[in-house]
Motif scaffolding. Structure first.
Motif, short mmCIF file in Angstrom:
data_model
loop_
_atom_site.label_atom_id
_atom_site.label_comp_id
_atom_site.label_asym_id
_atom_site.label_seq_id
_atom_site.Cartn_x
_atom_site.Cartn_y
_atom_site.Cartn_z
N LEU A 194 55.92 18.42 40.92
CA LEU A 194 56.24 19.77 40.44
C LEU A 194 55.89 20.84 41.45
CD1 LEU A 194 54.96 19.37 36.75
CD2 LEU A 194 57.30 19.15 37.61
N GLN A 195 55.36 20.41 42.61
CA GLN A 195 55.02 21.32 43.71
C GLN A 195 54.05 22.42 43.27
OE1 GLN A 195 58.84 22.60 45.32
NE2 GLN A 195 58.96 20.79 46.58
N TRP A 196 53.04 22.00 42.50
CA TRP A 196 51.96 22.91 42.17
C TRP A 196 51.08 23.13 43.40
CZ3 TRP A 196 50.39 19.88 37.13
CH2 TRP A 196 51.36 20.11 36.15
N ASN A 197 50.13 24.00 43.28
CA ASN A 197 49.18 24.24 44.37
C ASN A 197 48.24 23.04 44.46
OD1 ASN A 197 47.00 25.09 46.01
ND2 ASN A 197 47.43 27.23 45.52
N ASP A 198 48.56 22.11 45.37
CA ASP A 198 47.79 20.87 45.43
C ASP A 198 46.35 21.09 45.86
OD1 ASP A 198 48.72 21.65 47.92
OD2 ASP A 198 48.86 19.60 48.70
N GLU A 199 46.10 22.08 46.70
CA GLU A 199 44.73 22.36 47.13
C GLU A 199 43.89 22.86 45.96
OE1 GLU A 199 44.78 25.03 50.40
OE2 GLU A 199 45.66 23.59 51.80
N LEU A 200 44.50 23.71 45.12
CA LEU A 200 43.78 24.23 43.95
C LEU A 200 43.49 23.11 42.96
CD1 LEU A 200 42.65 26.53 42.25
CD2 LEU A 200 44.97 26.91 41.36
N VAL A 201 44.50 22.28 42.68
CA VAL A 201 44.32 21.17 41.74
C VAL A 201 43.25 20.21 42.24
CG1 VAL A 201 45.44 19.16 40.68
CG2 VAL A 201 46.66 21.33 40.81
N LEU A 202 43.31 19.86 43.53
CA LEU A 202 42.33 18.94 44.10
C LEU A 202 40.92 19.55 44.06
CD1 LEU A 202 41.83 16.23 45.47
CD2 LEU A 202 42.31 17.32 47.67
N SER A 203 40.82 20.85 44.30
CA SER A 203 39.51 21.53 44.25
C SER A 203 38.93 21.47 42.83
CB SER A 203 39.65 22.98 44.69
OG SER A 203 40.06 23.06 46.04
N VAL A 204 39.78 21.69 41.83
CA VAL A 204 39.32 21.64 40.43
C VAL A 204 38.86 20.23 40.08
CG1 VAL A 204 40.04 21.83 38.02
CG2 VAL A 204 40.74 23.58 39.66
N LEU A 205 39.63 19.23 40.50
CA LEU A 205 39.26 17.84 40.22
C LEU A 205 37.95 17.46 40.92
CD1 LEU A 205 42.74 16.06 40.46
CD2 LEU A 205 41.45 16.60 38.39
N CYS A 206 37.79 17.91 42.15
CA CYS A 206 36.53 17.64 42.88
C CYS A 206 35.35 18.31 42.18
CB CYS A 206 36.62 18.14 44.32
SG CYS A 206 37.65 17.10 45.39
N LEU A 207 35.57 19.51 41.66
CA LEU A 207 34.51 20.21 40.93
C LEU A 207 34.13 19.44 39.66
CD1 LEU A 207 32.66 22.65 40.55
CD2 LEU A 207 34.58 23.83 39.41
N LEU A 208 35.13 18.94 38.95
CA LEU A 208 34.87 18.15 37.75
C LEU A 208 34.09 16.88 38.10
CD1 LEU A 208 38.29 18.45 35.86
CD2 LEU A 208 36.12 19.53 35.24
N GLY A 209 34.45 16.26 39.22
CA GLY A 209 33.74 15.07 39.67
C GLY A 209 32.29 15.38 40.01
N ALA A 210 32.06 16.51 40.67
CA ALA A 210 30.69 16.92 41.02
C ALA A 210 29.87 17.18 39.76
CB ALA A 210 30.72 18.16 41.91
N VAL A 211 30.49 17.80 38.75
CA VAL A 211 29.81 18.04 37.47
C VAL A 211 29.46 16.72 36.79
CG1 VAL A 211 30.10 18.97 35.13
CG2 VAL A 211 30.82 20.32 37.11
N SER A 212 30.40 15.77 36.83
CA SER A 212 30.16 14.45 36.24
C SER A 212 28.98 13.76 36.91
CB SER A 212 31.43 13.59 36.35
OG SER A 212 31.19 12.28 35.86
N ILE A 213 28.90 13.84 38.23
CA ILE A 213 27.79 13.22 38.97
C ILE A 213 26.47 13.91 38.60
CG2 ILE A 213 26.79 12.90 41.27
CD1 ILE A 213 29.68 12.61 42.31
#
Length: 226
Positions: A194-213
């Motif tokens: 869908l050509q979303w902002n991949d950097e933004l999506v990846l940053s959000v996912l990384c943040l969620l991963g950091a919170v999970s850790i």
């Protein structure tokens, strides 16, 4: 720390692990060429496009690998009650759990980085033999490919560990952890489609991963071995 990580390696079902990793290597060596030649020829327009596809497909694949490691290193220990023995060691529980996280992270980073190398070399070798990609890779493109391989191998650790706290520690659900990994993988897939902002999506996912850790380590004394 290193001795505790060695203990985690000895506790791992190594035959199954090696078989799983070998399967990943074989698949990731073949998938780029298959997609470029059969499914999506546009990826063969240039090495930039081919490398972009390898980056995306490799990162998606190893999110599932992360779910598999969470199952083996964490959930199975809860189900087999061996976590009780580990928590009886005269070592802080948070430190013990950090060792498990470092072990998973090290396995993910090393295996994914090797996979990037195998995929890149296999794609170049097959292209040299059958000319499926336009042009030849420049030194700069090869350099950027390896830099991206290191970057994606590192970020996949954070993204892949998103299910660890809730599904791995709280729910201790083997199948659901894998399903969560598949869902996260599809988020990355649809981000590209869908050509979303991949950097933004990846940053959000990384943040969620950091919170999970963070929650996994912070709450481990409260969750315990029950």
């Amino acid at each position: 720390m290193f001795k505790l990580m060695q203990l985690e390696w000895r506790k791992l079902k190594r035959t199954s692990f090696i078989g799983e990793v070998s399967t990943y290597f074989l698949i990731m060596a073949a998938i780029p060429v298959f997609f470029i030649k059969v499914v999506h020829p546009s990826f063969g327009e240039s090495y930039d496009m081919a490398f972009e596809f390898i980056n995306l497909s490799t990162q998606m694949a190893y999110i599932i690998f992360a779910a598999s490691l969470i199952n083996q290193v964490i959930i199975e220990e809860y189900k087999n009650k061996t976590i009780t023995l580990a928590f009886s060691y005269p070592i802080n529980r948070q430190k013990l759990f950090m060792v498990k996280i470092f072990f998973i992270a090290a396995m993910m980073f090393a295996v994914e980085l090797i996979s990037f190398i195998i995929s890149g070399v296999a794609t170049y070798a097959i292209d040299a033999a059958f000319d499926i990609i336009n042009g030849s890779p420049s030194a700069e493109q090869i350099y950027m490919y390896f830099m991206n391989a290191i970057f994606y191998s590192a970020t996949t650790i954070l993204v892949g560990l998103i299910p660890m706290f809730y599904f791995g520690i709280i729910r201790r659900a083997t199948v659901t952890t894998v399903i969560a990994g598949i869902f996260i993988m599809q988020v990355l897939n649809f981000t590209y489609i869908l050509q979303w902002n991949d950097e933004l999506v990846l940053s959000v996912l990384c943040l969620l991963g950091a919170v999970s850790i963070f929650l996994s380590v912070k709450m481990i004394d409260r969750v315990g071995e029950v």
